[in-house]
Structures are given as C-alpha cells and as structure tokens.
Design a protein around this motif. Structure first.
Motif, PDB file in Angstrom:
ATOM      1  N   ASP A 149       0.623  -1.200   0.041  1.00  0.00           N
ATOM      2  CA  ASP A 149       0.357   0.151   0.287  1.00  0.00           C
ATOM      3  C   ASP A 149       0.697   1.294   0.422  1.00  0.00           C
ATOM      4  O   ASP A 149       2.380   1.674  -0.138  1.00  0.00           O
ATOM      5  CB  ASP A 149      -0.722   0.211   1.277  1.00  0.00           C
ATOM      6  CG  ASP A 149      -0.373   0.341   2.626  1.00  0.00           C
ATOM      7  OD1 ASP A 149       1.404   0.647   2.846  1.00  0.00           O
ATOM      8  OD2 ASP A 149      -1.107  -0.491   3.673  1.00  0.00           O
ATOM      9  N   SER A 150       0.462   2.937  -0.476  1.00  0.00           N
ATOM     10  CA  SER A 150       0.865   3.521  -0.357  1.00  0.00           C
ATOM     11  C   SER A 150       1.690   4.156   0.952  1.00  0.00           C
ATOM     12  O   SER A 150       2.634   4.621   1.425  1.00  0.00           O
ATOM     13  CB  SER A 150       0.333   4.701  -0.740  1.00  0.00           C
ATOM     14  OG  SER A 150      -0.718   4.708   0.888  1.00  0.00           O
ATOM     15  N   SER A 151       2.174   2.930   2.292  1.00  0.00           N
ATOM     16  CA  SER A 151       2.255   3.370   3.935  1.00  0.00           C
ATOM     17  C   SER A 151       3.949   2.285   3.368  1.00  0.00           C
ATOM     18  O   SER A 151       4.410   2.546   3.946  1.00  0.00           O
ATOM     19  CB  SER A 151       1.679   3.701   5.071  1.00  0.00           C
ATOM     20  OG  SER A 151       0.504   4.649   4.298  1.00  0.00           O
ATOM     21  N   GLY A 152       3.986   1.709   2.427  1.00  0.00           N
ATOM     22  CA  GLY A 152       4.702   1.018   2.495  1.00  0.00           C
ATOM     23  C   GLY A 152       4.471  -0.178   3.621  1.00  0.00           C
ATOM     24  O   GLY A 152       5.854  -1.191   3.235  1.00  0.00           O
ATOM     25  N   ASN A 153       2.931  -1.081   3.445  1.00  0.00           N
ATOM     26  CA  ASN A 153       2.928  -2.401   4.186  1.00  0.00           C
ATOM     27  C   ASN A 153       3.001  -3.016   2.813  1.00  0.00           C
ATOM     28  O   ASN A 153       2.053  -2.899   2.024  1.00  0.00           O
ATOM     29  CB  ASN A 153       1.601  -1.806   4.726  1.00  0.00           C
ATOM     30  CG  ASN A 153       1.640  -1.494   5.710  1.00  0.00           C
ATOM     31  OD1 ASN A 153       2.486  -0.540   6.867  1.00  0.00           O
ATOM     32  ND2 ASN A 153       0.728   0.325   6.261  1.00  0.00           N
ATOM     33  N   GLN A 178      -6.320  -3.107   3.421  1.00  0.00           N
ATOM     34  CA  GLN A 178      -7.239  -1.682   3.714  1.00  0.00           C
ATOM     35  C   GLN A 178      -7.038  -1.150   5.135  1.00  0.00           C
ATOM     36  O   GLN A 178      -6.823  -1.068   6.168  1.00  0.00           O
ATOM     37  CB  GLN A 178      -8.238  -1.314   3.006  1.00  0.00           C
ATOM     38  CG  GLN A 178      -7.567  -0.831   1.333  1.00  0.00           C
ATOM     39  CD  GLN A 178      -9.402  -1.160   0.681  1.00  0.00           C
ATOM     40  OE1 GLN A 178      -9.913  -0.895   1.381  1.00  0.00           O
ATOM     41  NE2 GLN A 178      -8.947  -0.860  -0.485  1.00  0.00           N
ATOM     42  N   GLY A 187      -3.660  -1.655   7.312  1.00  0.00           N
ATOM     43  CA  GLY A 187      -3.187  -0.763   7.519  1.00  0.00           C
ATOM     44  C   GLY A 187      -4.228   0.487   8.187  1.00  0.00           C
ATOM     45  O   GLY A 187      -3.160   2.301   8.569  1.00  0.00           O
ATOM     46  N   LYS A 188      -5.221   0.812   8.632  1.00  0.00           N
ATOM     47  CA  LYS A 188      -5.351   1.204   9.814  1.00  0.00           C
ATOM     48  C   LYS A 188      -5.296   0.894  11.309  1.00  0.00           C
ATOM     49  O   LYS A 188      -5.477   1.285  11.962  1.00  0.00           O
ATOM     50  CB  LYS A 188      -6.872   1.376   9.500  1.00  0.00           C
ATOM     51  CG  LYS A 188      -7.883   1.519   8.092  1.00  0.00           C
ATOM     52  CD  LYS A 188      -9.709   1.500   8.720  1.00  0.00           C
ATOM     53  CE  LYS A 188      -9.752   2.310   6.688  1.00  0.00           C
ATOM     54  NZ  LYS A 188     -11.359   1.612   6.390  1.00  0.00           N
ATOM     55  N   SER A 226       0.025   0.326  16.353  1.00  0.00           N
ATOM     56  CA  SER A 226       1.527  -0.419  16.191  1.00  0.00           C
ATOM     57  C   SER A 226       1.611  -0.784  17.657  1.00  0.00           C
ATOM     58  O   SER A 226       2.959  -1.517  17.761  1.00  0.00           O
ATOM     59  CB  SER A 226       2.561  -0.006  15.259  1.00  0.00           C
ATOM     60  OG  SER A 226       2.948   1.639  16.471  1.00  0.00           O
ATOM     61  N   GLN A 243       4.391  -4.600   9.023  1.00  0.00           N
ATOM     62  CA  GLN A 243       3.791  -3.227   9.228  1.00  0.00           C
ATOM     63  C   GLN A 243       4.834  -2.216   9.542  1.00  0.00           C
ATOM     64  O   GLN A 243       5.878  -2.032  10.247  1.00  0.00           O
ATOM     65  CB  GLN A 243       3.015  -3.477  10.858  1.00  0.00           C
ATOM     66  CG  GLN A 243       2.578  -2.071  11.210  1.00  0.00           C
ATOM     67  CD  GLN A 243       2.044  -2.472  12.406  1.00  0.00           C
ATOM     68  OE1 GLN A 243       2.081  -2.749  13.277  1.00  0.00           O
ATOM     69  NE2 GLN A 243      -0.071  -1.903  12.274  1.00  0.00           N
ATOM     70  N   GLU A 244       4.763  -1.299   7.926  1.00  0.00           N
ATOM     71  CA  GLU A 244       5.518  -0.205   8.045  1.00  0.00           C
ATOM     72  C   GLU A 244       6.075   0.546   8.937  1.00  0.00           C
ATOM     73  O   GLU A 244       7.136   0.952   9.918  1.00  0.00           O
ATOM     74  CB  GLU A 244       5.831   0.480   6.870  1.00  0.00           C
ATOM     75  CG  GLU A 244       6.711   1.906   6.718  1.00  0.00           C
ATOM     76  CD  GLU A 244       8.137   0.930   6.124  1.00  0.00           C
ATOM     77  OE1 GLU A 244       8.654   2.427   6.432  1.00  0.00           O
ATOM     78  OE2 GLU A 244       7.641   0.086   6.010  1.00  0.00           O
ATOM     79  N   SER A 245       4.846   1.161   9.601  1.00  0.00           N
ATOM     80  CA  SER A 245       5.344   2.048  11.084  1.00  0.00           C
ATOM     81  C   SER A 245       5.954   1.955  11.875  1.00  0.00           C
ATOM     82  O   SER A 245       6.384   2.486  12.894  1.00  0.00           O
ATOM     83  CB  SER A 245       3.837   2.172  11.270  1.00  0.00           C
ATOM     84  OG  SER A 245       3.317   1.826  11.633  1.00  0.00           O
TER      85      SER A 245
END
Length: 644
Positions: A114-118, A144, A147-148, A151, A188-190
C-alpha cells in the motif's frame, strides 16, 4: 487461495518468549534450495500469478540515535548508494506470493503493497467478520483494514492496545474477527514489525524454519520446496526419530517480530512474540468446551426414546430433531458462504459463464460426510452448473469407496434428479506412481509416516481430477461408455472435521468404553485441538498443489459452535453399533436430506476405502498381516529404501 513464503536473512531472532520445545527448532542439516525452488513449489498452488517483493533494512552510520532507515525495492531493481549514507549492516526480507484467484472482478497479484509501505501476502478466504463486497477481492480489503491498525502490540513490554481510532484496534484485533481459513505474512511499516500467523484451526498450511546454528535464516512457506525435500541425505534426517526437522508446522496463532538495530554494532535483531486472540467467541471455540457432556439418567432415557420413536416414524425421521435441524441450517449456511458464485473470479468472463464450467467439486467416497456435502452443494449451487464427484480407487471398480460412490450417485440422482452429476473415476496403480510418490513426499513434509503418504497420494490424485466418466448412458454409470475426463473445478469440498466433532473414529468408541462420556469429550477435544498438525496442513498442501482450493464446510466457525451447543449424547451414541451411533447427529441430517442409504454407512478412511493402504502394505511390508503387526500406519518412511 495462494502459496505464500518469506525468507529472512541478516536478523538475529530471539525465540525465548515462545518457549519452544528444545528439540523442535534444532536441525542437523542445512537444506540447499533457492528462491526459485520455492517459487516453483508455490506456483503450483497459485498458477494465476507469481510475485516477489524484496525489503531491505539498512542501518546507516549517519544515524546518531541508533535508528535505522528502511528501503523497499522490487526483486528486479537494486539499491543505488550515492555515498551520502553508508550502510553499516543490512537485513533482507523476501516476500513471495503465488495466486489462485477466486474472488474479485479484476486480476490481483501478490505481494500487495500500500501507499504506506505495508506489505501483505495472504492465503485465505474471508467468509465473515470483515465486510467484503461481492465484486471485491478479500486480500485487498484485508490490506486496507490492516493499514488502519495501530502499532501498540508490536512495541516492547506492551500487552494491550490503547488505540482509540474508530475501533480499528491492532493487527490481532483484525485477524481475530476473520471467519474462514487463512495464513498471513504482513510487514507493518510504521512499527517495523513483521506479523505472521495461521487461523485458529489451521485450515491452511504454513511451515516454519526457526533459525539454527546450521541455518540462521528465518523461513515461512505454505509448502516445502521439492528440491530440498528430496535431497535424500536431508530427508533421512528429517524422517528420523531424533526429532530433528528442517521444517515444522507453525502452531495456530498470531505472531509478531519487532525488528530493531543495536547501537553497539548496528546488527539487526528480531524479538518474536505470540499474541492472544482478542475475539471472545473465537477463544471459546478454541477451548472447545461443550454445553453438556455427561447426561443425567432421565436425559439419556429421553434421548433414546426419541431415537426409537424416530426409527418407527417416517415423518419424524424426515423432519429430524431440533438439534439436527440446527446443524443442517448451520451446514447449509456454511456451504453458501463457500460456493457463492459471484465471488468466484474465474466463473465469469465478459459477463457470461464459461462453457462447460464446473466451479465446485466434491472429494467423494459415497460415505456419510461426502454425501451430505454433495446434497447441500446441490441445494446451494445454481442448477445450471454440473457437479463433479471425485472418487479415487487403487482397486478399480472393486474398492469399497468406488462401490459406495456408485451407490451414492444413484441416491443423489433420486433426491436431486434435475442436477447433472458427474462421477469421476480416478484409477491408480501404486507401483506406477514413482514420480508422483516422490512429489507427494515433498508435499506432506514435515509429516513422514506411511499413513501420511497414503492419504497424501489419494488426496493429490483426487485434486488433480484426471480420470474417466460414463457418458450417454441412462444411469450415468454404464462402464461400457467410458470417456476420459479431467475436472477443472478450482474449489474442492472436503469433509474434514466431521469425524473429530461427531465421534467418527474407532478410538472414540474405545475411549467411551473405558472412560465414559467425559473421556469421550476429552478425546474429541484433543482431536480438534491437534487437527492442524495431524491433518489439515498436510491435506491443504496435497490438494493445493494442483491449483485447487480445499474448503471445509464442517470446520466453519458457526458449525463448530452449533455442534458444541448440543449435548454430547445427542451428537453420538457409542453404545450403538457402527453406522448407527457414531456421528449420530450427522446421520439425522442425512435422513432429513433424504439420504436414507448414506445415513447408515459405517466410517471408512480414505486410505482404506481407496485400498491404497493395502497396496502400500504389500509393497513395503510384504502383506497386510505383516504391516498390521508392525503398526504400518505410524512407521516413519526411510526414503532411499522406499524407492529401492
């Protein structure tokens, strides 16, 4: 469905929180296989597309805080270092996804980013818990939802999630509400956290190689690569009795690996933790506690009186008890969730059905479980579609399963005369299956007994669907009119879970005789809590290897809940003979469906009904008698001697 895999290198993994058995992660061998080997094995499961995503974790010497930066690049590209940041160390995560797409109106390839890098690779179906539109792909919807997520649970020393954002919660919160089979690998990128896991009943395969001194890689895969499994020296170690295995079945559950880098040497380390399920109802199913186990004398008397009354009252037998009606309703809804055609991607091309399309088939012995599945499939599937019934025999028309299958299709034609049923005769000769046997050995790995191999071969042949059928005869079983036929159905319905939940095994009767109702309950509970390790992983790997997806209507969450809500003595009466008291509740369901002959059939396992066990015993032990004396089913296979 998909084949998914992950290869992690350059990270020191801490497994201490998992409390693994000391022999489980150890291995005396380093199996040699490449990413390409895994790709080949995975693409047999997912023939529609194959994708790779490489994630590089770079720790730069320009960071004064010890933090690290993450660069994500495709396999086909490379990192260009302009000299401004010199990496002191790096780790590599390679995600693989091979797709058999059954949902959505547009092609979807994994891994998804996705756009967040996940990054997500997902092998599963979402039948409930998360809303998925009829035209949507459930993997995209899941990404999706993930992504919400917050963490919180990936952070050190955190055991609860304090996220307040619209109730989205944590990754375990999302995964815990999914109804349906799944395995997952998710970056999970974050939080720089790797999530992975397997549904609570293990309905999809996921193998793990924990890092060892001999092989420091951390590996996850739906299936072992053929090249690694058939290295004889390695497989002999794997098949030994010392407990040293390269691959093992990942236990059901949700895991995370938080990745960090030390300030001292900049090397990466990962702390793996296992998380609790957060769905209360799911936890109750896992605990598998029944509402009532031991009957009072008056309850048992009332139950027996109802049974005797029904035997002499045709109307009563056809309507069934309230409990049987509830089970039938749950099974019917389970079937509907698994065969809704608007969710089957390949069933529609340019708005029109494919010619001669058969979207769903049944692994069919003609026994109680497969007859119930076939009858329910007929109720739920568009009448314009044909239904393939896949029957395997190692003794031609004389195998018990072939005889019962031919009788079963006659009964199905009686209760559903408008449906076009197709009995696919899949005949095999074990002595001529050298390549197939070697291949299935790689698929059942880490399972390694003759029983596992016999079951695996029978399932693999059934899923391949290559056989013959009778065409043009009035009864559909005229052997003089044989034509070659290969089933193209991508979904295969399997009766797994019926025996475990309804006391269908002979060991259940033995346990009941020695320890009464409580002993029977504990034995059934044990069966359900180990089905992921003994059955489902192996079965999924063998069926999926042919580009087919196994679906298990008896293992639907609502079906499990419904059966647990029924007193045990209503589920089974093991004082009665085989074919009557075992799986009593399912025999009532069969009667309601009009399957009167199937309702009295005794239990027969696929390895015996197809007669592959007999042929295997003769080949490997000389005779059935010698095999029985050696307890052949549990004997571990020595690969070189097997093929000598």
């Amino acid at each position: 469905m998909c084949g998914i895999a992950l290869l992690v290198s350059g990270i020191r993994v801490d497994l201490s929180s998992l409390h693994l058995d000391s022999t489980s992660p150890s291995s005396k061998t380093h199996l040699v296989f490449s990413v390409d080997d895994l790709k080949a094995a995975l693409q047999r499961r997912g023939p529609d597309s194959l994708g790779t995503k490489k994630l590089l974790l770079l720790h730069s010497n320009t960071s004064s805080t010890g933090n690290f930066c993450v660069s994500s690049v495709n396999e086909e590209t490379h990192v260009v270092d302009n000299g401004s940041n010199v990496a002191e160390s790096f780790a590599e995560l390679v995600f693989l996804g091979a797709t058999l797409q059954l949902r959505g109106v547009a092609p979807v390839s994994q891994p998804l980013v996705d756009s967040s890098g996940n990054i997500l690779v997902y092998n599963g179906e979402i039948f409930g818990g998360i809303e998925v539109g009829g035209d949507s792909n459930d993997t995209e919807v899941l990404l999706q939802s993930l992504g919400k997520c917050c963490s919180c649970l990936s952070q050190e020393h955190t055991t609860t999630c304090n996220f307040k954002g619209q109730g989205k919660g944590s990754v375990p919160d999302v995964l815990s509400v999914i109804k349906g089979p799944w395995t997952i690998i998710y970056w999970q990128e974050s939080s720089k956290t790797l999530w992975f896991g397997r549904d609570a009943f293990g309905r999809r395969s996921l193998l793990v190689h924990w890092p060892t001194m001999e092989d420091s890689r951390f590996l996850l895969s739906s299936v072992s690569s053929t090249s690694s499994s058939l290295q004889y020296s390695g497989f002999e170690v794997e098949s030994g009795t010392d407990g040293n295995k390269f691959w093992e079945e990942l236990s059901c559950g949700i895991y995370s690996m938080s990745v960090d880098a030390t300030k001292l040497d900049g090397r990466f380390f990962g702390d793996i933790k296992k998380h609790e399920w957060t769905n209360v109802m799911l936890k109750q199913l896992i605990e598998w506690e029944r509402v009532s186990v031991e009957p009072k004398p008056e309850e048992l008397y009332f139950s027996c009186s109802k049974t005797l009354g029904a035997e002499h009252d045709i109307n009563s037998a056809s309507s069934g008890s309230v409990a049987a009606q509830n089970v039938l309703t749950a099974l019917r809804e389970s079937m509907m969730r698994r065969i809704s055609l608007h969710k089957i991607y390949q069933a529609i091309i340019c708005g029109a059905r494919q010619k001669e399309n058969v979207p769903v088939a049944v692994l069919f012995s003609g026994g109680l479980d497969s007859m119930i599945l076939a009858a329910l499939l007929d109720e739920c599937l568009d009448p314009n579609y044909e239904i393939d019934l896949l029957n395997v025999s190692f003794d031609g028309e004389s195998a018990p399963d072939r005889i019962s299958a031919k009788a079963g299709i006659k009964e199905l034609r009686r209760v559903a005369p408008l449906r076009r049923w197709r009995l696919v005769h899949i005949d095999a000769d074990l002595s001529k299956l050298t390549w197939e046997t070697k291949h299935v050995l790689s698929l059942i790995n880490p399972a390694n007994t003759y029983m596992d191999l016999n079951i695996g071969i029978a399932l693999w042949l059934a899923a391949r669907g290559e056989g013959w059928m009778c065409e043009g005869s009035s009864n559909g079983i005229d052997e003089d009119k044989r034509v070659s036929y290969t089933s193209r159905a991508r979904i295969l319905l399997v009766g797994s879970g019926a025996d475990e939940q309804c006391a269908g095994y002979s060991r259940h009767k033995t346990k009941y005789r020695h320890e009464s109702w409580l002993g029977l309950h504990e034995e059934m509970k044990l069966d359900m809590q180990r089905i992921w390790k003994r059955n489902l992983g192996r079965d999924d790997r063998c069926i999926a290897d042919n580009g087919k997806e196994a679906r298990f209507p008896f293992l639907d969450e609502d079906v499990i809940r419904t059966l647990l809500d029924i007193p045990l003595w209503e589920v089974a009466d093991l004082d009665q003979p085989s074919g009557k008291g075992d799986k009593k509740i399912l025999r009532e369901v069969a009667e309601i469906l009009g399957l009167h002959n199937a309702a009295i059939l005794p239990k027969r396992a696929i390895q015996f009904g197809s007669r592959i066990a007999r042929e295997s015993n003769r080949k490997n032990f000389g005779s059935n008698r010698a095999a029985n004396q050696a307890s052949a089913g549990s004997v571990v296979i020595n690969v070189p001697s097997y093929f000598s």
